[in-house]
Scaffold this motif. Structure first.
Motif, PDB file in Angstrom:
ATOM      1  N   GLU A  12      37.333   5.556   8.639  1.00 39.47           N
ATOM      2  CA  GLU A  12      36.738   6.690   8.019  1.00 39.47           C
ATOM      3  C   GLU A  12      36.064   7.652   8.701  1.00 39.47           C
ATOM      4  O   GLU A  12      35.807   8.947   8.861  1.00 39.47           O
ATOM      5  N   TYR A  13      34.814   7.085   9.274  1.00 36.28           N
ATOM      6  CA  TYR A  13      33.928   7.763  10.242  1.00 36.28           C
ATOM      7  C   TYR A  13      34.588   8.644  11.540  1.00 36.28           C
ATOM      8  O   TYR A  13      34.605   9.767  11.514  1.00 36.28           O
ATOM      9  N   TRP A  14      35.699   8.021  11.978  1.00 36.07           N
ATOM     10  CA  TRP A  14      36.520   8.836  13.087  1.00 36.07           C
ATOM     11  C   TRP A  14      37.346   9.846  12.387  1.00 36.07           C
ATOM     12  O   TRP A  14      37.327  10.844  13.131  1.00 36.07           O
ATOM     13  N   GLN A  15      37.829   9.725  11.378  1.00 44.08           N
ATOM     14  CA  GLN A  15      38.499  10.759  10.726  1.00 44.08           C
ATOM     15  C   GLN A  15      37.494  11.835  10.304  1.00 44.08           C
ATOM     16  O   GLN A  15      38.076  13.172  10.494  1.00 44.08           O
ATOM     17  N   ILE A  16      36.484  11.697   9.964  1.00 42.00           N
ATOM     18  CA  ILE A  16      35.509  12.719   9.538  1.00 42.00           C
ATOM     19  C   ILE A  16      34.976  13.376  10.702  1.00 42.00           C
ATOM     20  O   ILE A  16      34.812  14.730  10.864  1.00 42.00           O
ATOM     21  N   LEU A  17      34.823  12.880  11.804  1.00 46.03           N
ATOM     22  CA  LEU A  17      34.337  13.322  13.159  1.00 46.03           C
ATOM     23  C   LEU A  17      35.526  14.122  13.608  1.00 46.03           C
ATOM     24  O   LEU A  17      35.252  15.160  14.192  1.00 46.03           O
TER      25      LEU A  17
END
Length: 118
Positions: A12-17
């Protein structure tokens, strides 16, 4: 009973970034730039080092045994010997400067000799 996992994972963090890469890059670059500016603007800190020589003073009379050790060499530190202490005194910058002035020592260009060159 099922336990639900709370929190955000790495994916999820990677998608937000990936979606918000431009603002993240701007924040990162501004933090690096401000840190670099603050570090370069900071005043330099200098350290000095020195040595102290403590001389014994005995209030005893020279006629009795109490004043016997007045003329003896004693060490400034417990681990060193008195000759090392005297050598350090002779090599001190103040003594070197006085020697150069009194003897009017000159270099090849007829300028006053520097402490480093002495």
């Amino acid at each position: 009973m099922e336990s639900s996992e709370s929190g955000i994972g790495f994916q999820e963090y990677w998608q937000i970034l990936k979606r918000r890469w431009l603002p993240a890059l701007a924040v990162f670059a501004s933090v690096v730039a401000l840190t670099t500016y603050g570090t370069l603007k900071e005043k330099a800190v200098y350290e000095a080092e020195g040595k102290l020589l403590f001389k014994k003073t005995t209030p005893g009379s020279a006629l009795t045994e109490l004043g016997k050790e007045i003329g003896e060499l004693t060490s400034a530190a417990e681990q060193s010997n008195p000759l090392t202490t005297e050598i350090e005194l002779i090599r001190s910058v103040e003594n070197i400067e006085q020697t150069i002035k009194r003897l009017q020592l000159k270099n090849e260009k007829n300028n006053q000799l520097k402490t480093k060159d002495f």
